[in-house]
Design a protein around this motif. Structure first.
Motif, PDB file in Angstrom:
ATOM      1  N   ARG A  65      10.357  -1.639   6.599  1.00 22.80           N
ATOM      2  CA  ARG A  65      10.895  -0.286   6.795  1.00 22.80           C
ATOM      3  C   ARG A  65      11.470  -0.119   8.202  1.00 22.80           C
ATOM      4  O   ARG A  65      12.539   0.440   8.392  1.00 22.80           O
ATOM      5  CB  ARG A  65       9.795   0.763   6.548  1.00 22.80           C
ATOM      6  N   ALA A 117       6.674   5.766   1.538  1.00 21.57           N
ATOM      7  CA  ALA A 117       7.077   5.242   0.228  1.00 21.57           C
ATOM      8  C   ALA A 117       5.841   5.047  -0.633  1.00 21.57           C
ATOM      9  O   ALA A 117       4.748   4.800  -0.113  1.00 21.57           O
ATOM     10  CB  ALA A 117       7.809   3.908   0.391  1.00 21.57           C
ATOM     11  N   PRO A 118       6.016   5.136  -1.948  1.00 19.38           N
ATOM     12  CA  PRO A 118       4.873   4.933  -2.828  1.00 19.38           C
ATOM     13  C   PRO A 118       4.352   3.494  -2.741  1.00 19.38           C
ATOM     14  O   PRO A 118       5.036   2.609  -2.217  1.00 19.38           O
ATOM     15  CB  PRO A 118       5.441   5.215  -4.216  1.00 19.38           C
ATOM     16  N   GLY A 119       3.154   3.292  -3.251  1.00 20.00           N
ATOM     17  CA  GLY A 119       2.598   1.945  -3.296  1.00 20.00           C
ATOM     18  C   GLY A 119       3.236   1.143  -4.413  1.00 20.00           C
ATOM     19  O   GLY A 119       4.013   1.664  -5.231  1.00 20.00           O
ATOM     20  N   LYS A 152       4.885  -4.170   4.853  1.00 22.10           N
ATOM     21  CA  LYS A 152       5.707  -3.028   4.420  1.00 22.10           C
ATOM     22  C   LYS A 152       6.316  -2.312   5.636  1.00 22.10           C
ATOM     23  O   LYS A 152       7.507  -1.971   5.634  1.00 22.10           O
ATOM     24  CB  LYS A 152       4.828  -2.066   3.607  1.00 22.10           C
ATOM     25  N   GLY A 199       0.392  -6.407   2.490  1.00 24.22           N
ATOM     26  CA  GLY A 199      -0.338  -5.416   3.267  1.00 24.22           C
ATOM     27  C   GLY A 199       0.583  -4.466   4.024  1.00 24.22           C
ATOM     28  O   GLY A 199       1.804  -4.579   3.992  1.00 24.22           O
ATOM     29  N   GLN A 200      -0.054  -3.531   4.726  1.00 21.68           N
ATOM     30  CA  GLN A 200       0.683  -2.472   5.415  1.00 21.68           C
ATOM     31  C   GLN A 200       1.665  -3.033   6.447  1.00 21.68           C
ATOM     32  O   GLN A 200       2.767  -2.531   6.615  1.00 21.68           O
ATOM     33  CB  GLN A 200      -0.309  -1.509   6.082  1.00 21.68           C
ATOM     34  N   PRO A 251       0.829  -1.218   0.000  1.00 24.42           N
ATOM     35  CA  PRO A 251       0.000   0.000   0.000  1.00 24.42           C
ATOM     36  C   PRO A 251       0.863   1.267   0.000  1.00 24.42           C
ATOM     37  O   PRO A 251       1.946   1.273   0.606  1.00 24.42           O
ATOM     38  CB  PRO A 251      -0.790  -0.098   1.304  1.00 24.42           C
ATOM     39  N   PRO A 252       0.397   2.321  -0.655  1.00 19.22           N
ATOM     40  CA  PRO A 252       1.113   3.595  -0.546  1.00 19.22           C
ATOM     41  C   PRO A 252       1.006   4.121   0.887  1.00 19.22           C
ATOM     42  O   PRO A 252      -0.004   3.890   1.551  1.00 19.22           O
ATOM     43  CB  PRO A 252       0.371   4.517  -1.524  1.00 19.22           C
ATOM     44  N   ASP A 253       2.027   4.780   1.388  1.00 19.52           N
ATOM     45  CA  ASP A 253       1.932   5.407   2.710  1.00 19.52           C
ATOM     46  C   ASP A 253       2.825   6.644   2.721  1.00 19.52           C
ATOM     47  O   ASP A 253       3.397   7.020   1.693  1.00 19.52           O
ATOM     48  CB  ASP A 253       2.282   4.412   3.836  1.00 19.52           C
TER      49      ASP A 253
END
Lengths: 113, 527
Positions: free
Chosen positions: B380, A23-25, B376, B372-373, A18-20
């Motif tokens: 990070r 960073a881009p999606g 990610k 999903g989030q 997902p974009p956040d």
């Protein structure tokens, strides 16, 4: 892939990554283009599975709110029919993301030399 | 008169050394290589098609038409079961990480140290560490290795220090040294075939984040392609032919008379004769070639060994990342031998900087979601806090871990392919489980709050550290080459690659391959 399928796949990639604010999606980072190229190349053996997966998501998938998209993806992730392919699709999308400049930058990796 | 004195098959670690030394000694050398000579740009930096992560292909050969077989299926070089090393001028040394280890004295005496477990072919080498030590030194100095001889407490004293100081200590290395110190474990800088200072007209390492699996952007990594092979070519006495594959060595009355090779582009067969022939195509292809040449010694192709790689990863409270490559700096050799109830052991070290895609695939704990989030966010937040420690455990050899010639499957040129059967000996799995626990203990001592990873299960081990298929020994009933690395009963046929290793040490093997190749070249000169 027709335009509806492409929109659906782009939306799927943006739920896998997902974009956040950091960073881009996935699709903006290049993972969607990566998938399209790979599905007609090294991953051609999964092109039919991908089509069946997108058909199951339906033509409205890309227009759903993200929470509904996640629910729908989780349903397929839990289904006997699509579990294995979705697992692979996630890996493919992540490959696209973590080989993209945006994905590498997100974790602080640099191309030197 | 034959056009060449010596034909060497394979321009990798061993073949490159033999070519360089023999050409300089005045011999006319033909060096055959099935891959090409490739530049940094040609090898490229594809993160999914390289020697580190071969998800969809490889970057240093061989091309996909060079199939092998497992379970009756033809498989390609990027397949997990292919046991690929590389097929390119320089062989594995073109793209390796360059860990330049000497084997320990006990590594040459495994059977007499531990006894031979049931159904294993564990044996002692017919030569000792002491006999090889001067050749190790030669390899270190002529190739160019960076390290600190005074720190190598687990080895007999070196006659001279390494020609270059160790690579820069990064944050990861400082962290693992502190952790080891807390456990009372000695550490040492990993010896690397990388220029840490400008040398021989080439620059020092720029500390990029690719290294292992790729070519060096500034040519600071030392392999045979930028040292011994250019030396061979400089003499004007060595012809290097690329994209050719040896198909057969003709043997008559106990002598190897000629080599027949195939021009891969045209399929044309060419036969060239010479006084001496050296097979150096790696443990898989050398075994295949000797079998295709009609040699009947049943040991050929058996005892295939690579390395088991136990290790673990852990999450540290703070970042250990400064991005300074190649990444690996620090090794620990406390558990290579002398482990109660365990045969052998291995060295453990911190790791090369992983590619982001490799990290995602191989360094993340199994409990994180794959999409999903949360997936990610985990990457990070934690990528720079993950510490991986691993190392090569020496295979306990099994005669059933085997390369043979497939009776049915042929490659694109009609030549029967190498077939794999069997697994390593189960004792290897036990030793690996022991080292896995040691890796976890070290990571915990570095402050890890979570640790993950499993020890490896039983399988066939070959790959980039392939060895053992033409083992050295005094008895032709249990070995393929004699102590001079000459095939038993064939007075002018030598093997110059990892095939001759009786056991493969708990260390990366290329320096041992090179040391033996220096020794073999000297044996040939002194004939």
């Amino acid at each position: 892939m027709n335009p509806i399928e492409q929109n659906a796949l782009r939306a799927v990639v943006d739920r896998i990554i997902p974009p956040d604010e950091y960073a881009p999606g996935g699709s903006e980072a290049g993972a969607f283009d990566y998938l399209v190229t790979m599905l007609s190349g090294d991953l051609a053996q999964d092109a039919e599975n991908c089509r069946a997966f997108l058909t199951e998501l339906g033509s409205e998938f890309a227009t759903l709110p993200v929470e509904a998209q996640d629910t729908e993806l989780q349903r397929l992730a839990d289904s006997d029919m699509h579990r294995a392919f979705f697992r692979r699709l996630c890996e493919y999308a992540q490959e696209g993301f973590y080989t993209s400049p945006a994905g590498m930058k997100m974790i602080g990796w640099e191309i030197k030399g | 008169m034959a056009k060449y004195d010596v034909i060497i098959i394979g321009a990798g670690a061993g073949g490159g050394v033999v070519a360089g030394i023999l050409a300089e000694a005045g011999r006319r050398v033909l060096l055959l290589e099935r891959g090409r000579s490739e530049s940094f740009r040609e090898i490229g930096r594809d993160h999914l098609r390289n020697q580190r992560l071969s998800q969809y292909g490889v970057n240093a050969g061989p091309e996909p038409r060079h199939v092998r077989s497992v379970g009756g299926q033809a498989i390609r070089p990027n397949h997990w079961g292919y046991q690929n090393n590389a097929a390119i001028v320089g062989g594995g040394t073109r793209v390796y990480g360059g860990q330049a280890w000497r084997f320990m004295p006990t590594d040459f005496k495994m059977a007499s140290t531990y006894g031979v477990p049931d159904s294993s072919s564990l044996a002692d080498w017919p030569i000792t560490h002491e006999e090889l030590a001067p050749f190790y030194a030669k390899a270190e100095h002529e190739l160019g290795v960076a390290g600190d001889a005074s720190a190598m407490w687990h080895l007999p004293t070196y006659a001279a220090d390494y020609p270059m100081p160790p690579t820069l200590l990064n944050k990861q290395g400082a962290t693992v040294r502190k952790g080891a110190a807390a456990l009372g474990w000695r550490t040492l800088p990993v010896p690397l075939a990388v220029n840490t200072i400008p040398r021989d007209g080439r620059p020092a390492c720029i500390h990029c984040q690719h290294c292992v699996g790729f070519a060096c952007p500034v040519d600071a990594k030392n392999g045979t392609q930028n040292t011994l092979i250019p030396r061979a070519l400089m003499t004007g006495r060595c012809d290097l032919l690329t994209e050719v594959m040896a198909e057969k060595i003709t043997i008559r009355d106990g002598r190897a008379t000629s080599v027949t090779y195939i021009q891969l582009a045209t399929g044309e067969r060419i036969t060239e004769s010479a006084d001496i022939i050296v097979a150096a195509g790696g443990a898989v292809e050398t075994a295949r070639l000797l079998l295709l040449s009609g040699l009947e010694n049943d040991n050929i192709g058996r005892n295939l060994q690579g390395h088991y790689y136990p290790g673990a990863a852990g999450l540290l409270p703070e970042s250990i990342w400064d991005g300074i490559g190649p990444g690996v700096t620090t090794a620990m050799t406390e558990f290579n031998h002398g482990n109660e109830g365990i045969i052998g052991g291995g060295m453990l070290a911190d790791d090369f900087i992983p590619l982001p895609a490799s990290f995602w695939k191989g360094y993340t704990p199994s409990y994180i979601p794959r999409w999903g989030q949360k997936a990610k966010d985990w990457m990070r937040e934690n990528h720079q806090r993950v510490l991986k420690i691993m190392g090569p455990v020496q295979d306990i050899p099994s005669p059933n871990a085997r390369v043979s010639v497939d009776p049915d499957i042929r490659d694109a040129w009609g030549v029967p392919v190498a077939r794999f059967t069997g697994t390593t000996h189960p004792e290897t799995v036990r030793t690996s489980a022991f080292m896995h626990e040691k890796a976890k203990e070290w990571i915990r001592a570095c402050g890890a709050t979570e640790i993950w990873g499993d020890p490896p299960g039983l399988g066939l081990s070959g790959g980039q550290h392939q060895a053992g298929t033409c083992r050295m020994g005094d008895d032709p009933r249990t070995s393929v080459v004699d102590r001079d690395c000459r095939v038993h009963d064939i007075e002018n046929l030598y093997v110059g690659d990892g095939s001759i290793h009786v056991t493969n040490g708990g260390f990366n093997p290329f320096l041992t391959i090179m040391a033996l190749a220096y020794r073999t070249a000297e044996n040939i000169i002194n004939r």
